[in-house]
Write a protein that holds these residues in place. Structure first.
Motif, PDB file in Angstrom:
ATOM      1  N   PRO A 151       0.825  -1.213   0.000  1.00 14.92           N
ATOM      2  CA  PRO A 151       0.000   0.000   0.000  1.00 14.92           C
ATOM      3  C   PRO A 151       0.854   1.255   0.000  1.00 14.92           C
ATOM      4  CG  PRO A 151       0.082  -0.927   2.191  1.00 14.92           C
ATOM      5  CD  PRO A 151       0.829  -1.885   1.310  1.00 14.92           C
ATOM      6  N   HIS A 152       0.325   2.300  -0.593  1.00 17.70           N
ATOM      7  CA  HIS A 152       0.961   3.607  -0.491  1.00 17.70           C
ATOM      8  C   HIS A 152       0.812   4.094   0.947  1.00 17.70           C
ATOM      9  CE1 HIS A 152       1.809   7.867  -1.171  1.00 17.70           C
ATOM     10  NE2 HIS A 152       2.309   7.530  -2.347  1.00 17.70           N
ATOM     11  N   PRO A 153       1.833   4.731   1.528  1.00 17.16           N
ATOM     12  CA  PRO A 153       1.728   5.138   2.941  1.00 17.16           C
ATOM     13  C   PRO A 153       0.706   6.228   3.208  1.00 17.16           C
ATOM     14  CG  PRO A 153       3.796   5.907   1.971  1.00 17.16           C
ATOM     15  CD  PRO A 153       3.193   4.969   0.980  1.00 17.16           C
ATOM     16  N   ARG A 154       0.300   6.992   2.202  1.00 19.85           N
ATOM     17  CA  ARG A 154      -0.604   8.125   2.438  1.00 19.85           C
ATOM     18  C   ARG A 154      -1.963   7.703   3.007  1.00 19.85           C
ATOM     19  NH1 ARG A 154      -0.660  13.647   3.358  1.00 19.85           N
ATOM     20  NH2 ARG A 154      -2.678  14.506   2.776  1.00 19.85           N
ATOM     21  N   PRO A 155      -2.704   6.782   2.379  1.00 16.49           N
ATOM     22  CA  PRO A 155      -4.015   6.446   2.957  1.00 16.49           C
ATOM     23  C   PRO A 155      -3.918   5.781   4.318  1.00 16.49           C
ATOM     24  CG  PRO A 155      -3.490   5.007   1.098  1.00 16.49           C
ATOM     25  CD  PRO A 155      -2.481   6.102   1.091  1.00 16.49           C
ATOM     26  N   LEU A 185      -3.855  -7.847   4.597  1.00 11.79           N
ATOM     27  CA  LEU A 185      -4.904  -7.016   3.993  1.00 11.79           C
ATOM     28  C   LEU A 185      -4.307  -5.753   3.390  1.00 11.79           C
ATOM     29  CD1 LEU A 185      -7.713  -7.263   6.708  1.00 11.79           C
ATOM     30  CD2 LEU A 185      -7.411  -8.650   4.644  1.00 11.79           C
ATOM     31  N   ASP A 186      -4.929  -5.261   2.338  1.00 13.02           N
ATOM     32  CA  ASP A 186      -4.495  -4.028   1.692  1.00 13.02           C
ATOM     33  C   ASP A 186      -5.050  -2.841   2.476  1.00 13.02           C
ATOM     34  OD1 ASP A 186      -3.771  -1.935   0.090  1.00 13.02           O
ATOM     35  OD2 ASP A 186      -5.048  -2.486  -1.615  1.00 13.02           O
ATOM     36  N   VAL A 187      -4.319  -2.394   3.482  1.00 14.35           N
ATOM     37  CA  VAL A 187      -4.809  -1.340   4.367  1.00 14.35           C
ATOM     38  C   VAL A 187      -4.714   0.044   3.727  1.00 14.35           C
ATOM     39  CG1 VAL A 187      -4.410  -2.600   6.515  1.00 14.35           C
ATOM     40  CG2 VAL A 187      -2.555  -1.259   5.510  1.00 14.35           C
ATOM     41  N   GLY A 188      -4.281   0.129   2.481  1.00 12.44           N
ATOM     42  CA  GLY A 188      -4.310   1.386   1.754  1.00 12.44           C
ATOM     43  C   GLY A 188      -5.542   1.531   0.885  1.00 12.44           C
ATOM     44  N   ASP A 189      -6.403   0.526   0.865  1.00 13.65           N
ATOM     45  CA  ASP A 189      -7.622   0.532   0.063  1.00 13.65           C
ATOM     46  C   ASP A 189      -8.772   1.089   0.909  1.00 13.65           C
ATOM     47  OD1 ASP A 189      -9.945  -0.007  -1.356  1.00 13.65           O
ATOM     48  OD2 ASP A 189      -9.278  -1.978  -2.038  1.00 13.65           O
ATOM     49  N   PRO A 190      -9.405   2.193   0.501  1.00 14.68           N
ATOM     50  CA  PRO A 190     -10.497   2.760   1.307  1.00 14.68           C
ATOM     51  C   PRO A 190     -11.619   1.765   1.583  1.00 14.68           C
ATOM     52  CG  PRO A 190      -9.809   4.322  -0.368  1.00 14.68           C
ATOM     53  CD  PRO A 190      -9.092   3.043  -0.674  1.00 14.68           C
TER      54      PRO A 190
END
Length: 276
Positions: A151-155, A185-190
């Motif tokens: 994931p990207h760190p921003r979200p 889990l993809d914790v960067g996915d809203p």
């Protein structure tokens, strides 16, 4: 069917969230010293407080003597630091003990939607994970490989910043790190965050105010940005502090005049790490 006063509130409080949630204590009034304690030392109130939602008006402001952990929450260094400094999964620990966590965005070429293929970023993260695994102690469960999605760190930072403004920073920090490094889990996915966070952000008996963060655990927009101005400015303050330190890496502990990074943060006993 007759609507009785006994169960009528749940018609509103649980209409969008049916998954079991961890029982959470209600947020205390702004005059109660317990709420700044949840946000960390030197928490100060700014702005006007609403009738039901005082927490977004609180901004975390660390003084020169505060112990602050600046971390990229997608890094394995942050995961090991959390395991070691914050206690085990079943430990009941005061969230005000230990450093205050600030989420930062390390330099990355990852797309905002995350990375699902190979490449330099995945190899770099694997190298970090290998170093973290070498440093782990017995009982610290470090995965053998990085999750399928980077994931990207921003979200991820945005979700944590919103949780801090709601007084639930420690709980969401633990949930994000374990969901990523233990469950993959993809914790960067809203959408993943929307299903994951209600269990610690939504209270069954909270009043129905229309705040999507409190009612549905919805804290990150489709553009993967925070929802509130308070969280947006909080992210900016954390990032500026990290940049002022020279972008020292994905894990930085600032304790008074001392600044330590990476393995130096995790070496020695807890008493040595936080000794004056």
């Amino acid at each position: 069917m007759t609507m009785t006063q006994t169960w009528l509130p749940h018609l509103f409080h649980r209409r969008h969230n049916t998954m079991p949630r961890v029982p959470m204590p209600p947020l205390r009034p702004p005059g109660d010293p317990g709420l700044p304690g949840l946000l960390g030392p030197n928490a100060a109130a700014h702005g006007h407080l609403g009738s039901f939602d005082p927490a977004p008006a609180f901004q975390v402001v660390a003084g020169a003597d505060a112990c602050v952990m600046l971390a990229d929450l997608t890094s394995p260094w942050a995961y090991l630091a959390h395991l070691r400094l914050e206690g085990g999964e079943d430990d009941e620990q005061d969230p005000t003990v230990g450093p205050v966590w600030w989420a930062v965005e390390a330099a990355t070429t990852l797309p905002r939607s995350g990375l699902r293929t190979g490449g330099p970023d995945r190899e770099r993260l694997r190298e970090e994970l290998a170093a973290v695994r070498d440093l782990a102690l017995d009982g610290e469960d470090i995965p053998d490989d990085v999750p399928a999605v980077l994931p990207h760190p921003r979200p991820v930072a945005a979700a944590y910043a919103e949780a801090v403004t709601l007084g639930r920073g420690p709980q969401v920090l633990d949930l994000l790190l374990r969901a990523y490094w233990q469950d993959g889990l993809d914790v960067g996915d809203p959408e993943v965050l929307r299903r994951l966070l209600p269990r610690v952000l939504v209270d069954d008996l909270a009043p129905c105010t229309g705040d999507p963060r409190r009612e549905w655990g919805y804290v990150v927009s489709p553009a993967r940005e925070p929802l509130s101005d308070a969280a947006y400015h909080l992210l900016g303050r954390w990032q500026r502090r990290w940049v002022d330190l020279g972008r020292p890496g994905p894990l930085v502990l600032v304790d008074g005049s001392r600044t330590r990074t990476g393995a130096d943060v995790l070496g020695g006993s807890v008493e040595q790490r936080f000794a004056d």
